[in-house]
Design an enzyme around this catalytic site. Structure first.
Site, PDB file in Angstrom:
ATOM      1  N   HIS A 129       1.049   5.386   1.121  1.00 11.18           N
ATOM      2  CA  HIS A 129       0.350   6.337   1.866  1.00 11.18           C
ATOM      3  C   HIS A 129       0.337   7.706   1.046  1.00 11.18           C
ATOM      4  O   HIS A 129       1.414   7.921   0.743  1.00 11.18           O
ATOM      5  CB  HIS A 129       0.937   6.556   3.152  1.00 11.18           C
ATOM      6  CG  HIS A 129       1.094   5.620   4.111  1.00 11.18           C
ATOM      7  ND1 HIS A 129       0.225   5.479   5.376  1.00 11.18           N
ATOM      8  CD2 HIS A 129       1.735   4.318   4.352  1.00 11.18           C
ATOM      9  CE1 HIS A 129       0.733   4.499   6.044  1.00 11.18           C
ATOM     10  NE2 HIS A 129       1.426   3.684   5.306  1.00 11.18           N
ATOM     11  N   HIS A 184       0.812  -1.397  -0.223  1.00 11.45           N
ATOM     12  CA  HIS A 184      -0.116   0.029   0.065  1.00 11.45           C
ATOM     13  C   HIS A 184       0.968   1.264   0.027  1.00 11.45           C
ATOM     14  O   HIS A 184       2.010   1.296   0.573  1.00 11.45           O
ATOM     15  CB  HIS A 184      -0.948   0.102   1.211  1.00 11.45           C
ATOM     16  CG  HIS A 184      -0.241  -0.115   2.387  1.00 11.45           C
ATOM     17  ND1 HIS A 184       0.096  -1.481   3.085  1.00 11.45           N
ATOM     18  CD2 HIS A 184      -0.122   0.809   3.503  1.00 11.45           C
ATOM     19  CE1 HIS A 184       0.841  -0.863   4.171  1.00 11.45           C
ATOM     20  NE2 HIS A 184       0.738   0.103   4.333  1.00 11.45           N
TER      21      HIS A 184
END
Ligand code: AMP
Ligand code: ZN
Length: 141
Positions: free
Chosen positions: A101, A99
């Site tokens: 940010h 992932h």
């Protein structure tokens, strides 16, 4: 991966505030944001690290990141954005599902940059040569 918290969010088993979804990608709000709108962008496919992502998803994820970034500094009025991807436990990765940010920033908000350590004399040139050699034999998506 049934025990992955982000796979559970992607599969709507546990809730999250989604801001984007298509066939291959999602983005939802981080529960512990630096500022409101701090989003996590990821492929639906469970891969742990950036080096594991397919060429197709590599391109697709960049597009979603750019779109969210533009909205944060556009309509949503933020002054800047940090793009951070903690890759591996040594780099602070807590959730082992790739992932990114996308972190909105305000001028003077006081969140600090990390502290660099500098290079000894000649060390930067040595590292640059080592990296150029390593990159010759490293492929990417
Ligand atoms: P890292 O793996 O270091 O990038 O950190 C994981 C991030 O996921 C942290 O910023 C957490 O606040 C965030 N996070 C963990 N669980 C959830 C959740 N259920 N929903 C949204 N964000 C989460
Ligand atoms: Zn997962």
């Amino acid at each position: 991966m049934s025990d992955c918290i982000f796979c559970q969010i992607i599969n709507k088993v546990i809730p999250a505030e989604f801001v984007y979804e298509d066939d291959d990608m999602v983005a939802f709000l981080d529960v512990n944001p630096v500022h409101p709108g701090h989003a996590l962008v990821m492929p639906k496919q469970h891969v742990e690290k950036f080096v594991d992502v397919s060429p197709e998803n590599c391109k697709a994820i960049a597009g979603v990141i750019q779109k969210i970034m533009k909205s944060l500094t556009g309509d949503l009025g933020y002054d800047g954005v940090n793009l951070i991807q903690n890759n591996g436990a040594a780099a602070g990765q807590i959730v082992p599902h790739l992932h990114f940010h996308v972190i909105p920033r305000k001028s003077g908000d006081g969140f600090a940059h990390w502290h660099g350590q500098g290079y000894a004399n000649g060390e930067a040139a040595l590292w640059a040569a080592k990296m150029r050699a390593a990159l010759e034999t490293t492929d990417a998506a």
